[in-house]
Design a protein around this motif. Structure first.
Motif, short mmCIF file in Angstrom:
data_model
loop_
_atom_site.label_atom_id
_atom_site.label_comp_id
_atom_site.label_asym_id
_atom_site.label_seq_id
_atom_site.Cartn_x
_atom_site.Cartn_y
_atom_site.Cartn_z
N ALA A 72 0.86 -1.12 -0.21
CA ALA A 72 0.16 0.00 -0.11
C ALA A 72 0.83 1.32 0.09
CB ALA A 72 -0.78 0.04 1.21
N ARG A 73 2.09 1.22 0.65
CA ARG A 73 2.98 2.32 0.70
C ARG A 73 4.07 2.35 -0.38
NH1 ARG A 73 4.64 2.34 6.60
NH2 ARG A 73 6.10 4.42 6.05
N GLN A 74 3.79 1.15 -1.31
CA GLN A 74 4.74 1.24 -2.32
C GLN A 74 6.35 1.27 -1.86
OE1 GLN A 74 3.53 3.86 -5.43
NE2 GLN A 74 2.14 2.47 -6.11
N ILE A 75 6.47 0.41 -1.01
CA ILE A 75 7.69 0.02 -0.48
C ILE A 75 8.24 -1.20 -1.12
CG2 ILE A 75 9.24 -0.35 1.58
CD1 ILE A 75 7.33 1.72 3.06
N LEU A 76 9.03 -1.03 -1.93
CA LEU A 76 9.75 -2.07 -2.52
C LEU A 76 8.82 -3.22 -3.32
CD1 LEU A 76 12.19 -3.43 0.27
CD2 LEU A 76 12.81 -2.12 -1.90
N ILE A 77 7.44 -3.26 -2.93
CA ILE A 77 6.75 -4.31 -3.83
C ILE A 77 5.51 -3.32 -3.80
CG2 ILE A 77 7.58 -6.38 -2.73
CD1 ILE A 77 5.26 -6.30 -0.70
N GLU A 78 4.52 -3.90 -4.63
CA GLU A 78 3.50 -3.23 -5.15
C GLU A 78 2.38 -4.61 -5.39
OE1 GLU A 78 4.94 -1.23 -8.27
OE2 GLU A 78 4.66 -2.68 -10.00
N VAL A 79 0.87 -4.26 -5.29
CA VAL A 79 0.04 -5.31 -5.66
C VAL A 79 0.22 -5.60 -7.18
CG1 VAL A 79 -2.34 -5.80 -5.45
CG2 VAL A 79 -1.32 -4.64 -3.43
N HIS A 80 -0.26 -6.70 -7.37
CA HIS A 80 -0.03 -7.24 -9.08
C HIS A 80 -1.23 -8.36 -9.15
CE1 HIS A 80 1.62 -8.21 -12.76
NE2 HIS A 80 1.46 -9.46 -12.37
N GLU A 81 -2.38 -7.87 -9.66
CA GLU A 81 -3.47 -8.93 -10.10
C GLU A 81 -3.31 -9.49 -11.40
OE1 GLU A 81 -6.28 -9.31 -8.40
OE2 GLU A 81 -6.15 -7.52 -6.82
N ASP A 82 -3.39 -10.87 -11.67
CA ASP A 82 -3.19 -11.46 -12.92
C ASP A 82 -4.13 -12.55 -13.04
OD1 ASP A 82 -1.85 -13.25 -11.40
OD2 ASP A 82 0.23 -12.76 -12.21
N GLU A 83 -3.88 -13.51 -13.95
CA GLU A 83 -4.74 -14.59 -14.02
C GLU A 83 -4.88 -15.65 -12.84
OE1 GLU A 83 -2.02 -13.97 -15.76
OE2 GLU A 83 -1.48 -15.84 -17.15
N TYR A 84 -3.50 -15.49 -12.04
CA TYR A 84 -3.36 -16.37 -10.93
C TYR A 84 -3.81 -15.88 -9.80
CZ TYR A 84 0.08 -18.51 -14.14
OH TYR A 84 0.58 -19.09 -15.10
N GLY A 85 -4.51 -14.59 -9.92
CA GLY A 85 -5.16 -13.79 -8.65
C GLY A 85 -4.34 -12.84 -8.26
N ARG A 86 -4.81 -12.40 -6.87
CA ARG A 86 -3.95 -11.22 -6.36
C ARG A 86 -2.62 -11.66 -5.75
NH1 ARG A 86 -3.66 -8.42 -1.33
NH2 ARG A 86 -4.33 -6.12 -1.77
N GLY A 87 -1.71 -11.15 -6.31
CA GLY A 87 -0.28 -11.24 -5.84
C GLY A 87 0.59 -9.78 -5.58
N TYR A 88 1.76 -10.04 -5.55
CA TYR A 88 2.72 -8.93 -5.22
C TYR A 88 3.87 -9.09 -6.40
CZ TYR A 88 0.16 -9.04 -0.92
OH TYR A 88 -0.85 -9.37 -0.12
N ARG A 89 4.44 -7.92 -6.58
CA ARG A 89 5.44 -7.82 -7.47
C ARG A 89 6.64 -6.83 -6.86
NH1 ARG A 89 6.00 -8.63 -13.37
NH2 ARG A 89 7.63 -7.04 -12.81
N PHE A 90 7.99 -7.33 -7.13
CA PHE A 90 8.74 -6.18 -6.55
C PHE A 90 8.92 -4.92 -7.87
CE2 PHE A 90 9.99 -9.96 -4.07
CZ PHE A 90 10.60 -9.47 -3.10
#
Ligand SMILES: Nc1ncnc2c1ncn2[C@@H]1O[C@H](COP(=O)(O)OP(=O)(O)OP(=O)(O)O)[C@@H](O)[C@H]1O
Ligand SMILES: [Mg+2]
Length: 434
Positions: A351-369
């Motif tokens: 949420a604070r965009q510290i190193l990672i961010e939310v990433h939605e794709d066909e596998y569902g909700r995840g995170y990305r660096f």
């Protein structure tokens, strides 16, 4: 003595080449299954091949070994490394220039032109080449099969180039022409690499190059031992295998640095201490590739203990296009309460965009660096810490956990704001092959 070590240093340079793909088959470790699958697809199914995978996973090395095998089986192989501005016309003129005229149906081997060393390129018109025209030319080949390898395909940005390649594959397949393409490039999935190719899915075999197994990585080190005369003790190899996490690039880099560290101390036997020095050097290199902004965030995360767990997530994400999700957290925390706690922390970081961010794709909700170069840095820091701790502490009495479970740490306290409370572990050092 100094001569002996100077010679060992030179040999070591040839034994581990982290910045170059493998071209000498003796140095190529593992990958038997992958090679067998590739050869069967080309020989038996006669399809075109698309090889994709993460940076440094070994695509180009595989392609080189495949090329040698194909040449031994009397294929003509033309290897092309694509550039940002590569065009269809330029590439296929170069390919045609590598095929002697004596393989053209219209020229007897004794014909003047063939004897003088002419090539298929001599038959091409001066105007721009179309896929159909190139297919027409290859259709006239006889007495051999042609393999065109297009490496670093992702580097070429032109959509027109990609469209032309798709059309060429369609043409070659429909007319059963004895020319096959092998395309290799960095991509998370196939569609990313060849967005125009769905129409020809039947005609291609797509292979995601997997990370290497622990025993394949051990072989990589053993091959280097043979060539360099420098030997690695068992713990040193285990350390390299653990940190490399299936990446031949990391294994090659660490083996190279560790070998040099031993030679610096007038030894030709590499110990875990040498690998530790190598890991520190790799960290310093990788840190230099990370933006200042992310470096500061990483140092802050270190104070909260969050950095180590993010490092383990980075290990999972390294071979997954920088992505991880709740399942990776569950694997890390056998206790549901700890998992929930850590998921909360991750959400807050995202949420604070510290190193990672939310990433939605066909596998569902995840995170990305957010930054690719952060991944190997964080992973190597976490792996180093874990390996060294395991060496000091006697093994736990309970049955063996998985490697990932072993990395589990106490739940990072809570929010990042409270991070200053805990002393940081290692001072921050370094990270990735950009
Ligand atoms: N099977 C292998 N045995 C030994 N070393 C390997 C093997 N595969 C790769 N390597 C080493 O790993 C490193 C990366 O390999 P390579 O350049 O082939 O990867 P790549 O996937 O083509 O990388 P990029 O995405 O940057 O093009 C090189 O140092 C190479 O020497
Ligand atoms: Mg490559």
């Amino acid at each position: 003595m100094s001569d002996r070590f100077a010679a060992a240093r030179v040999k070591l340079r040839g034994a581990f080449t982290p910045s170059q793909p493998i071209t000498d088959r003796r140095m190529f470790a593992g990958r038997i299954d992958v090679l067998t699958t590739l050869i069967r697809s080309l020989e038996d199914q006669r399809v075109h091949v698309i090889m994709y995978g993460e940076r440094g996973i070994g695509k180009t090395s595989l392609v080189h070994v495949l090329t040698q095998a194909a040449q031994e089986a009397r294929y003509i192989v033309v290897y092309v490394s694509c550039g940002a501005g590569s065009s269809f016309d330029e590439i296929f003129r170069a390919v045609a220039a590598d095929v002697p005229l004596l393989f053209h149906r219209g020229f007897a081997p004794t014909a003047n032109e063939a004897e003088k060393g002419g090539t298929l390129a001599d038959l091409l018109p001066s105007g721009p080449l179309s896929p159909r025209l190139v297919a027409d030319l290859f259709a006239k080949m006889t007495g051999t099969r042609l393999l065109v390898v297009l490496d670093e395909f992702d580097v070429c940005e032109s959509p027109e180039f990609r469209r032309n390649i798709a059309e060429l594959i369609k043409n070659l397949s429909d007319r059963a022409i004895r020319t096959q393409l092998v395309i290799a490039g960095v991509a998370a999935d196939l569609t990313e690499l060849v967005e125009h190719i769905p129409s020809i899915r039947r005609n291609i075999f797509a292979l995601q190059v997997p990370k290497m197994t622990a025993s394949e990585i051990s072989h990589l080190v053993e091959n280097g031992e043979e060539v360099s005369g420098v030997t690695f003790d068992r713990t040193a190899i285990e350390f390299i295998v653990f940190v490399a996490n299936g990446s031949p690039y990391l294994a090659s880099l660490l083996s190279h640095h560790a070998g040099l560290a031993a030679i610096d101390k007038s030894r030709t036997k590499v110990t875990a201490e040498d690998v530790s020095i190598a890991v520190d050097q790799a960290l310093a290199e990788f840190r230099g590739r990370i933006s200042k902004h992310s470096q500061i965030q990483i140092d802050q995360a270190a104070k909260s203990g969050v950095r180590h767990v993010l490092g383990v997530m980075a290990g999972a994400a390294l071979f997954n296009n920088g992505r991880f999700d709740g399942r990776d957290v569950d694997a890390l925390y056998p206790s549901a309460a700890n998992a929930a706690n850590f998921k909360g922390t991750i959400d807050e970081l995202a949420a604070r965009q510290i190193l990672i961010e939310v990433h939605e794709d066909e596998y569902g909700r995840g995170y990305r660096f957010a930054e690719e170069s952060v991944l190997p840095y964080l992973w190597i820091l976490a792996a180093q810490k874990r390996f060294l701790e395991n060496r000091k502490a006697p093994p736990p009495e309970k049955p063996a956990d998985t490697a990932v479970d072993k990395i589990a740490v106490q739940a990072p306290a809570t929010a990042l704001d409270k991070t200053t409370a805990r002393p940081s572990g290692a001072s921050s050092r370094a990270a990735d092959r950009s």
